[in-house]
Design a protein around this motif. Sequence first.
Motif, PDB file in Angstrom:
ATOM      1  N   GLU A 117      -8.251  -9.004   7.324  1.00 20.37           N
ATOM      2  CA  GLU A 117      -6.891  -9.415   7.711  1.00 20.37           C
ATOM      3  C   GLU A 117      -5.847  -8.586   6.959  1.00 20.37           C
ATOM      4  O   GLU A 117      -4.815  -8.229   7.516  1.00 20.37           O
ATOM      5  CB  GLU A 117      -6.675 -10.906   7.405  1.00 20.37           C
ATOM      6  N   ARG A 175      -1.489 -15.682   8.759  1.00 26.28           N
ATOM      7  CA  ARG A 175      -2.515 -14.895   9.440  1.00 26.28           C
ATOM      8  C   ARG A 175      -3.909 -15.421   9.125  1.00 26.28           C
ATOM      9  O   ARG A 175      -4.759 -15.543  10.000  1.00 26.28           O
ATOM     10  CB  ARG A 175      -2.418 -13.416   9.012  1.00 26.28           C
ATOM     11  N   ASP A 198       3.462 -14.845   5.064  1.00 26.03           N
ATOM     12  CA  ASP A 198       2.964 -14.283   6.327  1.00 26.03           C
ATOM     13  C   ASP A 198       1.445 -14.123   6.287  1.00 26.03           C
ATOM     14  O   ASP A 198       0.756 -14.389   7.270  1.00 26.03           O
ATOM     15  CB  ASP A 198       3.626 -12.924   6.578  1.00 26.03           C
ATOM     16  N   ALA A 236      -6.191  -5.554   5.916  1.00 29.14           N
ATOM     17  CA  ALA A 236      -6.148  -4.207   6.499  1.00 29.14           C
ATOM     18  C   ALA A 236      -5.279  -4.195   7.746  1.00 29.14           C
ATOM     19  O   ALA A 236      -4.493  -3.268   7.955  1.00 29.14           O
ATOM     20  CB  ALA A 236      -7.564  -3.744   6.828  1.00 29.14           C
ATOM     21  N   LYS A 237      -5.397  -5.252   8.573  1.00 31.79           N
ATOM     22  CA  LYS A 237      -4.629  -5.290   9.831  1.00 31.79           C
ATOM     23  C   LYS A 237      -3.124  -5.301   9.571  1.00 31.79           C
ATOM     24  O   LYS A 237      -2.366  -4.710  10.305  1.00 31.79           O
ATOM     25  CB  LYS A 237      -5.006  -6.546  10.630  1.00 31.79           C
ATOM     26  N   THR A 238      -2.731  -6.023   8.536  1.00 34.97           N
ATOM     27  CA  THR A 238      -1.284  -6.073   8.261  1.00 34.97           C
ATOM     28  C   THR A 238      -0.863  -5.082   7.163  1.00 34.97           C
ATOM     29  O   THR A 238       0.265  -5.090   6.694  1.00 34.97           O
ATOM     30  CB  THR A 238      -0.838  -7.521   7.929  1.00 34.97           C
ATOM     31  N   HIS A 239      -1.823  -4.231   6.802  1.00 35.12           N
ATOM     32  CA  HIS A 239      -1.572  -3.121   5.878  1.00 35.12           C
ATOM     33  C   HIS A 239      -1.056  -3.568   4.514  1.00 35.12           C
ATOM     34  O   HIS A 239      -0.012  -3.116   4.029  1.00 35.12           O
ATOM     35  CB  HIS A 239      -0.581  -2.137   6.513  1.00 35.12           C
ATOM     36  N   ILE A 240      -1.780  -4.488   3.912  1.00 35.18           N
ATOM     37  CA  ILE A 240      -1.548  -4.770   2.495  1.00 35.18           C
ATOM     38  C   ILE A 240      -2.908  -4.672   1.792  1.00 35.18           C
ATOM     39  O   ILE A 240      -3.952  -4.731   2.449  1.00 35.18           O
ATOM     40  CB  ILE A 240      -0.910  -6.160   2.233  1.00 35.18           C
ATOM     41  N   LEU A 265       0.804  -1.223   0.000  1.00 35.88           N
ATOM     42  CA  LEU A 265       0.000   0.000   0.000  1.00 35.88           C
ATOM     43  C   LEU A 265       0.839   1.277   0.000  1.00 35.88           C
ATOM     44  O   LEU A 265       0.311   2.376   0.052  1.00 35.88           O
ATOM     45  CB  LEU A 265      -0.966  -0.002   1.199  1.00 35.88           C
ATOM     46  N   GLN A 266       2.129   1.136  -0.048  1.00 37.28           N
ATOM     47  CA  GLN A 266       3.010   2.293  -0.172  1.00 37.28           C
ATOM     48  C   GLN A 266       3.301   2.557  -1.658  1.00 37.28           C
ATOM     49  O   GLN A 266       3.131   3.654  -2.143  1.00 37.28           O
ATOM     50  CB  GLN A 266       4.317   1.996   0.553  1.00 37.28           C
ATOM     51  N   ARG A 285      -4.592   1.343  -6.774  1.00 40.16           N
ATOM     52  CA  ARG A 285      -5.250   1.741  -5.522  1.00 40.16           C
ATOM     53  C   ARG A 285      -6.774   1.608  -5.670  1.00 40.16           C
ATOM     54  O   ARG A 285      -7.449   0.996  -4.830  1.00 40.16           O
ATOM     55  CB  ARG A 285      -4.896   3.202  -5.210  1.00 40.16           C
ATOM     56  N   GLU A 334       4.213 -10.982   0.317  1.00 34.87           N
ATOM     57  CA  GLU A 334       3.663 -11.193   1.664  1.00 34.87           C
ATOM     58  C   GLU A 334       2.909 -12.500   1.794  1.00 34.87           C
ATOM     59  O   GLU A 334       2.294 -12.755   2.833  1.00 34.87           O
ATOM     60  CB  GLU A 334       2.699 -10.042   2.008  1.00 34.87           C
TER      61      GLU A 334
END
Lengths: 371, 399
Positions: A86, A40, A36, A88-92, A25-26, A362, A33
């Motif tokens: 999930e 999750r 990981d 959103a929590k790990t920001h992807i 998201l950057q 995005r 990812e």
Amino acid sequence: MNQFIFKNNNELTIGVELELQLINLQSFNLAMEAKDFLRRLSKADCPGEIKPEITQSMIEINSSVHISYSSLLAELRSIRNVIAAEAAKTHIGICGGGAHPFQKWKVQRIFQTKRFENISEQYGYLAKQFTVFGQHIHIACRNGDDALYICHAMARYIPHFIALSAASPFSQGVDTSFDCSRLTVVSAFPLSGTPPWLLTWSEFEDYFQRALTLGIIKSMKDFYWDIRPKPEYGTVELRICDMPLTIEKSAELAAFAQLLVHWLLKSRPALSKDIYLTYLVNRFRASRYGLDAEIIDPITNEHVSLAADIIQICQMLEEDSHLFNSAEALKKIQAAAMTRDNGAKWLREHYKNLRSLDNTVRAQAELWENS
Amino acid sequence: MDLFPHFPIHLNSLTVFGLTLLLGLIGGEIAKRLYFLPIISGYIAIGFAVGPGGFNIVNPSVLAIAHIFVEISLSLVLFELGRHLNFRWLYRDYGLLFTAITESSLTFAAIFSLVHWYIGLAWLQSALAGTIAIATSPAVVMMVAHDLSSEGPVTRRTLILTSLNNLFALVIFTLLLPLVQADHLPLSTKVAHAVYRLSGSVFLGFMIFLLAEVVAYLTGKNKQNQFVLFVSLVMLAIGLSYIFNLSSMLMLFTLGIAARNFDYKHLLMEIDFEWLARVFFILLFVATGVHLKLHGLLAITIPILFFILVRGAAKTISIFLFSHLSNLTQKQSLAISFALSPMAGVAIGMSNILADFNPDFGHRLLLIITGVLTVLNILGPIATQIAFVKTGETAIDRE
């Protein structure tokens, strides 16, 4: 030979496999990812099954088996909600679409499993280029003979599914001018293409055994055909679709395939090997022009507008849509054909407005997560 | 007019500058071949070798010509660091926010206690030591991640936690600094100065962000244009910080944070400064090496050792304390703790500013901080590299 016993199914059930993009998201590039994120998700209460895919920026979700469009849609929505939460929590971010618009294949990393490492070893750079995202639709069949009949009878409708699902106009940072650029990647594999012209399961068993003995394949999974029988599930697997931009579209395509197979098995139109005379040209045209394509029917010798053909098929299938609770899905497919709307059109319009591919991704992620 | 060179030849600053860069490049390549060593350790080692601690070819005064480049590279780092601070992520994963707050406060409290009660410095000096200890070196973390093509949950978390601990450190440092000023000034003036520096830097940083938005809107989303835009803004910010006596670091950090969180129309792009950044970073780390002082380190070995251990423990405890909220594995938590160990090169800046403000005050503190930095500049990058490699997030295997 256990994998070659065709599991008989009495009901015309469906299921889907969806390959999804993991997004940083950057930068809005693909995110490495998968390992990981799968860990999750394994702790989350999520229906269906979630698996790794060939590279570390992909995951695959598998639905359960469904008899109706509505139950498939409900399940896909709940899988989507769990995954989006999930992520959103790990920001992807999570995206639909057949290809990431600007990822560079050379920086992709193979997911570390024995099977994927073998593929990487066998196919070299093609394995990393295989970072493309498809939707596979499984439709249950009563027996192996029916499955082979469907594999060939569906050949006429492969362009329809390509055009409806097309959502990969951008690849490696450029507009490819194709609606579906993903298929050119798949076509590079030596075992891609169409199943051999064999119409009985016993003939197909011999063919499979010979391919096995010659060391061409290790299992059915090694055939990257556009459509193939999946004996252990007792299904035909339609592998031609781009991963659509929304879960809803995924369910609509599956419902359309289910109705079409139902109609084919009911009316049993005669098979002709001639269908393959124009198969590759039609496949190319659907990839290149999407719903604006004109395809060639080698049986009637006619040139047909693909969109018009889809509309006509939808009208034909309408009377049976109540059987699978899929009237709504059929209407949406028909509407998409009428307005010539597919994922590629959506992506190009957004790129035009947003003026950058990262912003397009995005918007793509927001669409998949919130549709 | 001289037509021929005079002997003996004296190297001018530009020649030394060019040679330093070249040697740095060679040092980096040597480190690259020694698999356990990060590339930046090669730059630092070369800096040390040519500096006063080594062959004394380059001394800090000769490097003065490189000062502006070093400042630009630090500013680019701070800007990039601000861009890693995403409020949305903190809102969605409050475990991360708790970790960051605890990590900074616990590090501050632990180092403050150590320096005040064990080493015996005054409370203000101890507070400054605590503040400096909070910040992880963003340049080291970013460069190690970049050199190894490290991507993944540990790398991303290390970057945002680095961003947050630098933010806390910068704010506290900016607030404490005026208190260090010579005593003849009234307290009200000192407080006013602290408030001016903090709010002025944030305000001007935000104004520069608004300028970036306007220019980006006019010039369009084009990588070349935005590259020039950001480089210009970084230089503009440094210049303005001199004019208005503000903190250029805080200003650029604010610019980065605003660019990440308030660019609602998504006008700004992700820019990779690549080649330009590489030149600047070689200089930055070579300069770091030149400033290394091993001399006298033995005399203060025990305090330095305690400082490093206490700092490391504070960070590790904080990360493990909230790792369950962020759903991290033990391996990931340990890796993040390791990766956060390099101490900010900014700390050199902080200590120097301190010495400028009040030379007597800064000296003792400077001695300890320099010692800690020397050890952490050697071990920190290696720790960060091990962390990224062991979690399997790197494309290049450098074990």
